[in-house]
Design an enzyme around this catalytic site. Structure first.
Site, short mmCIF file in Angstrom:
data_model
loop_
_atom_site.label_atom_id
_atom_site.label_comp_id
_atom_site.label_asym_id
_atom_site.label_seq_id
_atom_site.Cartn_x
_atom_site.Cartn_y
_atom_site.Cartn_z
N GLU A 181 0.83 -1.21 0.00
CA GLU A 181 0.00 0.00 0.00
C GLU A 181 0.86 1.25 0.00
O GLU A 181 2.05 1.21 0.27
CB GLU A 181 -0.93 0.02 1.21
CG GLU A 181 -0.32 -0.46 2.52
CD GLU A 181 0.87 0.32 3.02
OE1 GLU A 181 0.84 1.57 2.91
OE2 GLU A 181 1.82 -0.29 3.53
N GLU A 211 4.62 -0.54 1.25
CA GLU A 211 4.73 -0.76 -0.20
C GLU A 211 4.62 -2.24 -0.58
O GLU A 211 4.55 -2.58 -1.75
CB GLU A 211 6.06 -0.24 -0.77
CG GLU A 211 6.33 1.21 -0.56
CD GLU A 211 7.69 1.65 -1.10
OE1 GLU A 211 8.39 0.83 -1.76
OE2 GLU A 211 8.06 2.82 -0.88
#
Length: 350
Positions: free
Chosen positions: A175, A318
């Protein structure tokens, strides 16, 4: 509840206990003392149960990075300004972020999906499933409407389904969104019943003073929104983020397709908590890539019963920790699928 979403939730079935038992017996025929490969053997059994295959595969892997912004950043809870979300999306698309490096290392396809960034990027490499330009400030009102929340969950589910249709055998989730540790902290506090202070960390590098401010903002927001801890969608709607909702949906779709999921850090695990509460079978489809430095991550992992594969002191997000953990799953299936048995190798078994 949206009928499509309800259908996905109800379609997730338990992992195959028969495959797990079958694999456990088979592993004891391989040229090694029983149980000598430790957690790798447990992972191999879990993967057999997830996939319902005697010889499971996890390659090729696929990575989904969901991006969304948070209205709560108006309250000064983050060390970085909101425009960093758009800037990092561009970095992902250009291949310059840590997750790009690790995706190349493990041979994973990588897709970035904008479900709620507070800005626009005109780039064919970006999948735009934008629900809105960031959530509302949940100190002042619910983060999302019910319609927006369900749309975000379905966007995540459809993104995962598309990637699975292209042939991936393992889904890695990540994310990007300034302010998302604030949303995750609020979700975990409400869902587990622990204190806000236990879930709040330094995020992207805030000071001790700002951390205290962040805890106060979250505590006040929870009081004002009054989410129902027995209703995960009510908690998500009132305190969550579009990327967290999308992660929940992606997990649901992967489990529906019997595809293993590697969660990344705190944000991803908060999304997994929602998915597990919607269907308890989900927890057996999940692997925790690592445990991050955010204190709430340990609480979230304990809540869903996930034991992290790596302890590397990461706090980036991430999907980086999940991507780094993928080779452990690959090793587990190679061990099961490629090692010789005692009979094949003509080795005496005790």
């Amino acid at each position: 509840m949206n009928k499509q979403l309800q259908g996905i939730i109800q379609s997730v079935k338990p992992v195959s206990k028969e495959r797990i038992t079958e694999t456990a017996h088979y592993l004891d025929t391989l040229t090694k003392p029983p149980g000598s490969l430790g957690r790798l053997e447990e992972i191999a059994k879990q993967l057999a149960g997830i996939t319902d295959q005697g010889a499971p595969e996890v390659s090729p892997p696929g990575i989904l990075v969901f991006a969304g912004d948070h209205g709560i950043v108006e309250e000064g809870v983050s060390a970085f300004p909101q425009e960093v979300t758009i800037q990092m999306i561009r970095n992902f698309l250009d291949g310059g972020a840590a997750i790009n490096v690790f995706a190349r290392q493990i041979g994973a396809s990588l897709q970035v999906v904008d479900v709620g960034a507070a800005g626009e990027i005109d780039d064919d490499r970006l999948v735009s499933r934008k629900i809105a330009a960031g959530t509302a400030n949940f100190l002042k009102t619910d983060a999302m409407t019910e319609t927006q929340m369900e749309a975000a969950i379905l966007a995540g589910a459809e993104s995962a389904t598309t990637m699975i249709a292209r042939g991936i055998k393992c889904l890695i989730l990540g994310e990007m969104g300034i302010g998302n540790t604030t949303a995750a902290s609020a979700l975990v506090a409400v869902l587990t019943g622990c204190s806000v202070e236990q879930t709040v960390g330094h995020g992207t590098g805030i000071s001790a003073e700002k951390k205290l401010h962040k805890s106060r903002i979250i505590g006040e927001a929870i009081r004002l929104r009054d989410p129902n801890p027995e209703n995960p969608l009510d908690v998500l709607k009132k305190l969550g983020g579009y990327e967290i909702a999308a992660i929940s949906g992606a997990i649901l779709a992967a489990a529906q397709a019997r595809i293993p999921v590697i969660m990344d850090g705190f944000i991803c695990t908060s999304g997994a908590m929602i998915a597990v509460r919607l269907n308890p079978y989900i927890k057996d489809y999940l692997f925790a890539g690592h445990v991050s430095q955010e204190p709430g991550h340990k609480i979230a992992l304990a809540d869903i019963g996930s034991n992290p594969l790596l302890h590397l002191g990461l706090k980036l997000g991430e999907g980086t920790g999940a991507a780094l953990a993928f080779p452990v799953l690959e090793a587990a299936v190679r061990m099961r699928n490629e090692m010789a048995t005692f009979d094949e190798a003509s080795v005496t078994n005790k």
